[in-house]
Design a protein around this motif. Structure first.
Motif, PDB file in Angstrom:
ATOM      1  N   LEU A   9       1.109   7.387  26.219  1.00 52.93           N
ATOM      2  CA  LEU A   9       1.482   7.378  24.798  1.00 52.93           C
ATOM      3  C   LEU A   9       2.462   8.494  24.425  1.00 52.93           C
ATOM      4  CD1 LEU A   9      -1.927   6.442  23.081  1.00 52.93           C
ATOM      5  CD2 LEU A   9       0.080   4.990  23.470  1.00 52.93           C
ATOM      6  N   PRO A  10       2.283   9.712  24.910  1.00 50.81           N
ATOM      7  CA  PRO A  10       3.249  10.771  24.544  1.00 50.81           C
ATOM      8  C   PRO A  10       4.646  10.542  25.115  1.00 50.81           C
ATOM      9  CG  PRO A  10       1.182  11.718  25.347  1.00 50.81           C
ATOM     10  CD  PRO A  10       1.149  10.263  25.684  1.00 50.81           C
ATOM     11  N   TYR A  11       4.764   9.594  26.055  1.00 52.90           N
ATOM     12  CA  TYR A  11       6.051   9.365  26.722  1.00 52.90           C
ATOM     13  C   TYR A  11       6.715   8.055  26.302  1.00 52.90           C
ATOM     14  CZ  TYR A  11       4.409  13.119  29.749  1.00 52.90           C
ATOM     15  OH  TYR A  11       3.949  14.332  30.235  1.00 52.90           O
ATOM     16  N   LEU A  12       6.183   7.435  25.252  1.00 53.82           N
ATOM     17  CA  LEU A  12       6.766   6.166  24.810  1.00 53.82           C
ATOM     18  C   LEU A  12       8.224   6.334  24.397  1.00 53.82           C
ATOM     19  CD1 LEU A  12       3.864   4.516  22.749  1.00 53.82           C
ATOM     20  CD2 LEU A  12       4.647   3.995  25.077  1.00 53.82           C
ATOM     21  N   GLY A  13       8.548   7.481  23.803  1.00 51.40           N
ATOM     22  CA  GLY A  13       9.927   7.729  23.396  1.00 51.40           C
ATOM     23  C   GLY A  13      10.859   7.812  24.596  1.00 51.40           C
ATOM     24  N   VAL A  14      10.387   8.428  25.671  1.00 53.63           N
ATOM     25  CA  VAL A  14      11.196   8.530  26.891  1.00 53.63           C
ATOM     26  C   VAL A  14      11.448   7.141  27.481  1.00 53.63           C
ATOM     27  CG1 VAL A  14      11.281   9.459  29.233  1.00 53.63           C
ATOM     28  CG2 VAL A  14      10.325  10.839  27.386  1.00 53.63           C
ATOM     29  N   LEU A  15      10.397   6.336  27.549  1.00 58.49           N
ATOM     30  CA  LEU A  15      10.536   4.986  28.089  1.00 58.49           C
ATOM     31  C   LEU A  15      11.407   4.119  27.185  1.00 58.49           C
ATOM     32  CD1 LEU A  15       6.862   4.405  29.288  1.00 58.49           C
ATOM     33  CD2 LEU A  15       8.862   4.944  30.697  1.00 58.49           C
ATOM     34  N   LEU A 171      15.837   2.849  32.554  1.00 60.68           N
ATOM     35  CA  LEU A 171      14.412   2.539  32.540  1.00 60.68           C
ATOM     36  C   LEU A 171      13.684   3.069  33.771  1.00 60.68           C
ATOM     37  CD1 LEU A 171      12.038   1.212  31.220  1.00 60.68           C
ATOM     38  CD2 LEU A 171      12.774  -0.999  32.138  1.00 60.68           C
ATOM     39  N   THR A 172      14.214   2.791  34.950  1.00 56.65           N
ATOM     40  CA  THR A 172      13.564   3.260  36.172  1.00 56.65           C
ATOM     41  C   THR A 172      13.623   4.777  36.290  1.00 56.65           C
ATOM     42  OG1 THR A 172      14.125   1.198  37.317  1.00 56.65           O
ATOM     43  CG2 THR A 172      13.552   3.083  38.695  1.00 56.65           C
ATOM     44  N   GLY A 173      14.767   5.365  35.932  1.00 55.38           N
ATOM     45  CA  GLY A 173      14.892   6.823  35.963  1.00 55.38           C
ATOM     46  C   GLY A 173      13.908   7.488  35.017  1.00 55.38           C
ATOM     47  N   SER A 174      13.749   6.909  33.828  1.00 61.32           N
ATOM     48  CA  SER A 174      12.793   7.458  32.865  1.00 61.32           C
ATOM     49  C   SER A 174      11.363   7.335  33.389  1.00 61.32           C
ATOM     50  CB  SER A 174      12.920   6.717  31.528  1.00 61.32           C
ATOM     51  OG  SER A 174      14.210   6.891  30.974  1.00 61.32           O
ATOM     52  N   ALA A 175      11.081   6.214  34.041  1.00 58.30           N
ATOM     53  CA  ALA A 175       9.738   6.014  34.600  1.00 58.30           C
ATOM     54  C   ALA A 175       9.435   7.048  35.680  1.00 58.30           C
ATOM     55  CB  ALA A 175       9.621   4.598  35.173  1.00 58.30           C
ATOM     56  N   LYS A 176      10.433   7.396  36.478  1.00 57.07           N
ATOM     57  CA  LYS A 176      10.234   8.419  37.505  1.00 57.07           C
ATOM     58  C   LYS A 176       9.876   9.760  36.872  1.00 57.07           C
ATOM     59  CE  LYS A 176      13.298   6.519  41.080  1.00 57.07           C
ATOM     60  NZ  LYS A 176      14.544   6.742  41.870  1.00 57.07           N
ATOM     61  N   ILE A 177      10.540  10.086  35.778  1.00 55.65           N
ATOM     62  CA  ILE A 177      10.260  11.343  35.080  1.00 55.65           C
ATOM     63  C   ILE A 177       8.825  11.354  34.564  1.00 55.65           C
ATOM     64  CG2 ILE A 177      10.831  12.735  33.055  1.00 55.65           C
ATOM     65  CD1 ILE A 177      13.722  11.816  33.371  1.00 55.65           C
ATOM     66  N   TYR A 189       4.265   2.611  36.815  1.00 52.87           N
ATOM     67  CA  TYR A 189       5.014   1.526  37.439  1.00 52.87           C
ATOM     68  C   TYR A 189       4.436   0.149  37.108  1.00 52.87           C
ATOM     69  CZ  TYR A 189       7.656   5.123  39.743  1.00 52.87           C
ATOM     70  OH  TYR A 189       8.478   6.189  39.976  1.00 52.87           O
ATOM     71  N   PHE A 190       3.188   0.119  36.667  1.00 56.53           N
ATOM     72  CA  PHE A 190       2.647  -1.127  36.124  1.00 56.53           C
ATOM     73  C   PHE A 190       3.389  -1.493  34.839  1.00 56.53           C
ATOM     74  CE2 PHE A 190      -0.177  -3.215  33.055  1.00 56.53           C
ATOM     75  CZ  PHE A 190      -0.511  -4.367  33.758  1.00 56.53           C
ATOM     76  N   VAL A 191       3.557  -0.496  33.963  1.00 56.14           N
ATOM     77  CA  VAL A 191       4.309  -0.724  32.719  1.00 56.14           C
ATOM     78  C   VAL A 191       5.753  -1.094  33.038  1.00 56.14           C
ATOM     79  CG1 VAL A 191       5.223   0.399  30.647  1.00 56.14           C
ATOM     80  CG2 VAL A 191       2.840   0.764  31.318  1.00 56.14           C
ATOM     81  N   LEU A 192       6.338  -0.424  34.027  1.00 55.31           N
ATOM     82  CA  LEU A 192       7.718  -0.728  34.419  1.00 55.31           C
ATOM     83  C   LEU A 192       7.839  -2.174  34.881  1.00 55.31           C
ATOM     84  CD1 LEU A 192      10.498   0.683  34.786  1.00 55.31           C
ATOM     85  CD2 LEU A 192       9.862   1.068  37.173  1.00 55.31           C
ATOM     86  N   LEU A 193       6.887  -2.614  35.677  1.00 53.39           N
ATOM     87  CA  LEU A 193       6.878  -4.003  36.153  1.00 53.39           C
ATOM     88  C   LEU A 193       6.832  -4.974  34.975  1.00 53.39           C
ATOM     89  CD1 LEU A 193       4.731  -5.347  39.091  1.00 53.39           C
ATOM     90  CD2 LEU A 193       4.730  -6.550  36.917  1.00 53.39           C
ATOM     91  N   VAL A 194       5.945  -4.699  34.017  1.00 61.05           N
ATOM     92  CA  VAL A 194       5.792  -5.584  32.860  1.00 61.05           C
ATOM     93  C   VAL A 194       7.063  -5.609  32.014  1.00 61.05           C
ATOM     94  CG1 VAL A 194       4.541  -5.926  30.693  1.00 61.05           C
ATOM     95  CG2 VAL A 194       3.286  -5.336  32.772  1.00 61.05           C
ATOM     96  N   VAL A 195       7.662  -4.437  31.804  1.00 59.80           N
ATOM     97  CA  VAL A 195       8.863  -4.355  30.968  1.00 59.80           C
ATOM     98  C   VAL A 195      10.025  -5.124  31.599  1.00 59.80           C
ATOM     99  CG1 VAL A 195      10.621  -2.814  30.027  1.00 59.80           C
ATOM    100  CG2 VAL A 195       8.210  -2.198  29.869  1.00 59.80           C
ATOM    101  N   TYR A 196      10.245  -4.935  32.907  1.00 56.38           N
ATOM    102  CA  TYR A 196      11.324  -5.660  33.575  1.00 56.38           C
ATOM    103  C   TYR A 196      11.078  -7.168  33.527  1.00 56.38           C
ATOM    104  CZ  TYR A 196      14.113  -1.858  35.540  1.00 56.38           C
ATOM    105  OH  TYR A 196      14.967  -0.793  35.696  1.00 56.38           O
TER     106      TYR A 196
END
Length: 223
Positions: A9-15, A171-177, A189-196
């Protein structure tokens, strides 16, 4: 391990910023791919043998060289020649050039699929060849190529994940962070999978609807 998405939740802005950056890069790259592909398709269908040869070489090179190699060449190789380009511009240019190789074949197929009688009828009315090509041939070719062009856009979205290797926080770069900060790679990476999956699915639906809308008159005539 307990599955807990609340840690993100605190990283929603980054994503969110990563999604926006991915969308911007892909939209610009799609425009670049269509423009590049159209020019290459025109060259490949021209009466000039040198132009056809140049178009063939371009397609062969950029379809058969891994995208990451092309991107590294632009980002790490060109500075040796004194050409410095920021990561975002490099990503868009690399995607446009690589995508143009695939788009050119799509548009070329659309051009070749046009009934010669349509072109002959336009010429009977005294229209210049350039006018016939720009006003009749290209619009028809692009309209009938909507679905394949949609596949190119989906591929651009998926390929854009590689841009993270040149420090671009899409998106992927932000997920790595986020993964490195939270130590929760599974959730990230579950969220990343869903978003893509959601992005590509939405694009596919939109392209399908656009294709049906643009070709509605053709379906009505046939029926």
């Amino acid at each position: 391990m307990q599955f807990d998405l609340t840690v993100l939740l605190p990283y929603l802005g980054v994503l969110r910023d990563g999604v926006i950056l991915t969308a911007q890069a892909c939209v610009l790259a799609l425009v670049g791919s269509v423009v590049t592909g159209a020019l290459v398709a025109i060259a490949s269908t021209s009466a000039s043998k040198p132009l056809r040869r140049i178009a063939d070489v371009y397609v062969d090179i950029f379809r058969n060289v891994p995208f990451i190699v092309q991107m590294f060449f632009f980002y790490f190789g060109l500075p040796v020649l004194g050409l410095y380009i920021d990561a975002f511009t490099t990503g868009v240019v690399a995607l446009s050039i690589a995508g143009g190789a695939f788009t050119s074949n799509v548009i070329r197929s659309g051009i070749l699929a046009i009934d010669p009688g349509v072109i002959e009828a336009a010429q009977v009315f005294g229209l210049h060849k350039r006018t016939v090509f720009l006003k009749i041939v290209m619009p028809i070719a692009l309209r009938t190529s909507i679905r394949p062009l949609g596949a190119v856009l989906v591929n651009l979205i998926l390929t854009s994940s590689i841009l993270s290797t040149i420090t671009l926080n899409e998106l992927t770069g932000s997920a790595k962070i986020v993964a490195s900060d939270t130590f929760r790679p599974f959730e990230v990476y579950f969220v990343l999978l869903v978003v893509y999956a959601a992005l590509t699915w939405s694009v596919s639906l939109a392209i399908g609807a656009l294709h049906r809308r643009l070709n509605r008159d053709i379906v009505e005539v046939v029926s």
